[in-house]
Design a protein around this motif. Structure first.
Motif, mmCIF file in Angstrom:
data_model
loop_
_atom_site.group_PDB
_atom_site.id
_atom_site.type_symbol
_atom_site.label_atom_id
_atom_site.label_comp_id
_atom_site.label_asym_id
_atom_site.label_seq_id
_atom_site.Cartn_x
_atom_site.Cartn_y
_atom_site.Cartn_z
ATOM 1 N N SER A 71 42.202 31.518 43.154
ATOM 2 C CA SER A 71 42.021 33.110 43.658
ATOM 3 C C SER A 71 41.993 33.820 42.444
ATOM 4 C CB SER A 71 42.798 33.037 44.934
ATOM 5 O OG SER A 71 42.778 34.465 45.338
ATOM 6 N N ASN A 72 43.266 33.628 41.884
ATOM 7 C CA ASN A 72 43.510 34.851 40.901
ATOM 8 C C ASN A 72 42.716 34.758 39.556
ATOM 9 O OD1 ASN A 72 45.819 35.919 42.278
ATOM 10 N ND2 ASN A 72 47.193 34.409 41.480
ATOM 11 N N ASN A 73 42.111 33.571 39.179
ATOM 12 C CA ASN A 73 41.665 33.391 37.937
ATOM 13 C C ASN A 73 40.042 33.113 37.973
ATOM 14 O OD1 ASN A 73 43.969 33.132 35.789
ATOM 15 N ND2 ASN A 73 44.645 32.056 37.440
ATOM 16 N N CYS A 74 39.635 32.483 39.052
ATOM 17 C CA CYS A 74 38.185 32.147 39.496
ATOM 18 C C CYS A 74 37.640 32.420 40.728
ATOM 19 C CB CYS A 74 38.008 30.462 39.097
ATOM 20 S SG CYS A 74 38.891 29.793 37.696
ATOM 21 N N PRO A 75 37.745 33.883 40.953
ATOM 22 C CA PRO A 75 37.477 34.243 42.366
ATOM 23 C C PRO A 75 36.242 33.816 43.062
ATOM 24 C CG PRO A 75 37.329 36.082 40.647
ATOM 25 C CD PRO A 75 38.035 34.895 40.148
ATOM 26 N N ASP A 76 35.268 33.571 42.021
ATOM 27 C CA ASP A 76 33.889 32.946 42.571
ATOM 28 C C ASP A 76 33.788 31.551 43.005
ATOM 29 O OD1 ASP A 76 32.760 35.577 42.150
ATOM 30 O OD2 ASP A 76 31.927 35.012 40.289
ATOM 31 N N THR A 77 35.141 31.055 42.631
ATOM 32 C CA THR A 77 34.964 29.206 43.048
ATOM 33 C C THR A 77 35.658 29.396 44.507
ATOM 34 O OG1 THR A 77 35.516 28.761 40.844
ATOM 35 C CG2 THR A 77 35.989 27.120 42.443
ATOM 36 N N VAL A 78 34.747 28.446 45.277
ATOM 37 C CA VAL A 78 34.986 28.179 46.747
ATOM 38 C C VAL A 78 35.992 27.115 46.852
ATOM 39 C CG1 VAL A 78 34.138 27.360 48.951
ATOM 40 C CG2 VAL A 78 32.935 29.071 47.467
#
Length: 351
Positions: A71-78
């Motif tokens: 959530s903090n480092n790869c916000p586009d990852t689901v």
């Protein structure tokens, strides 16, 4: 095509998910299979992933800790979490970290269908993201938006603010990115209307409160109308100040030979076109007509109040060519300077 990572400390779950999911059919590819969150972190340091399917309970780094990191480092990852426990606290924490779905084990046909649906959604969202990026970085689209603001074309503005005009499916993150792009263009437009006032700082907090397309549209329309009202007011005050300065300059120099529209425009560092617009708007005449009226008004005053010759009066108001002066005088007064002198000068005509 989306890239998927599976992470579970249970080898049977890992192998089972690899085999039962129809990857190609879902336009997905399995790019990594990991045993814990630490391995996923290492993978993400070198690669990108669109979807992570993760167990909750794992050694070294569990699914919730991994979710927080992503959530903090790869916000586009689901993130999709798998758990054998239906614990309210776990679910609440998962939602806090932006987990897309919390699925209970064991994985049956219904759960596989849920996984498949999510990957179809992510594929569509990725395509919309690509389309959004292409739109935002398309200079022609940016120019269209700016032109609509400048020309007050509300039909185009309303179209631009309508998401389904450009996107088939868009989530909140993409909507915010799109409207943030429009916000920047509007801010640029506002700065041009009034460089002294900061638009972004005063309205950014209001913009951030918007959560739906309807709220964004309302915000933009109301804000745009306020900008235009304020901008027109500021522009009007500036124009009034400018036109008064120009008229004062003409008042002091209109009797000089060669005073022209170009001279005046150069003196105030503005274009002749803008100067002409100012006079048309405020005096309902051209600059040349305004200067001419000044000259002839002064000439009539001198004819009535002095015994100077008309030829000399012509030179005093900036005309060396008496015949040209007579022609201009007649155009303005509907009579020649000689006729005017006969009617208004006690001593008669002094040529």
């Amino acid at each position: 095509m989306i890239d998927v990572v599976i992470v579970d400390d249970d080898v049977y779950v890992r192998n089972g998910l690899q085999k039962v999911i129809e990857w190609e059919e879902l336009r997905a590819r399995l790019v990594a299979v990991c045993k814990n969150g630490k391995e996923v972190m290492e993978f993400l340091s070198q690669h990108e992933a669109d979807v992570i399917i993760s167990d909750v309970k794992m050694p070294l780094m569990d699914g919730l800790s991994l979710s927080k990191y992503v959530s903090n480092n790869c916000p586009d990852t689901v993130i999709i979490l798998l758990s054998a426990y239906q614990e309210f606290e776990l679910l609440q924490e998962a939602l806090e970290y932006g987990v897309r779905r919390y699925i209970l084990k064991p994985i049956n046909k219904e759960k596989l269908k849920q996984l498949s649906e999510i990957m179809i959604e992510v594929n569509e969202e990725k395509e919309q993201k690509r389309k959004l990026t292409s739109l935002i970085y398309n200079s022609d689209f940016g120019k269209t938006v700016k032109k609509a603001f400048v020309e007050r074309d509300m039909k185009v503005i309303d179209s631009i603010l309508t998401l389904d005009k450009y996107f088939n499916r868009i989530n909140n993150a993409l909507a915010r990115e799109y409207y943030s792009f429009l916000f920047k263009i509007m801010a640029e437009f506002a700065r041009e209307l009034n460089p002294e006032r900061s638009f972004e700082e005063s309205l950014l907090s209001e913009f951030r409160k918007c959560t739906s397309e309807a709220e964004y549209k309302t915000f933009f329309i109301e804000t745009y109308e306020n900008i235009m009202r304020y901008g027109i007011s500021v522009q009007s005050r500036k124009e009034n100040l400018t036109i008064e300065k120009i008229k004062d300059y003409i008042e002091k120099h209109y009797t000089e030979q060669g005073l022209s529209t170009i001279n005046v425009a150069n003196r105030f560092n503005i274009s002749t076109a803008y100067l002409g617009t100012l006079f048309k708007k405020n005096e309902n005449c051209t600059v040349v007509d305004y200067i001419t009226r000044k000259k002839i008004k002064k000439a009539t005053q001198l004819i009535k109040e002095t015994d100077l010759t008309i030829t000399y009066i012509a030179s005093l108001v900036g005309y060396e060519d008496f015949r040209y002066f007579s022609k201009v005088f007649k155009n303005v007064m509907n009579m020649s300077p000689t006729e005017y002198s006969r009617q208004h000068r006690k001593g008669g005509v002094k040529q």
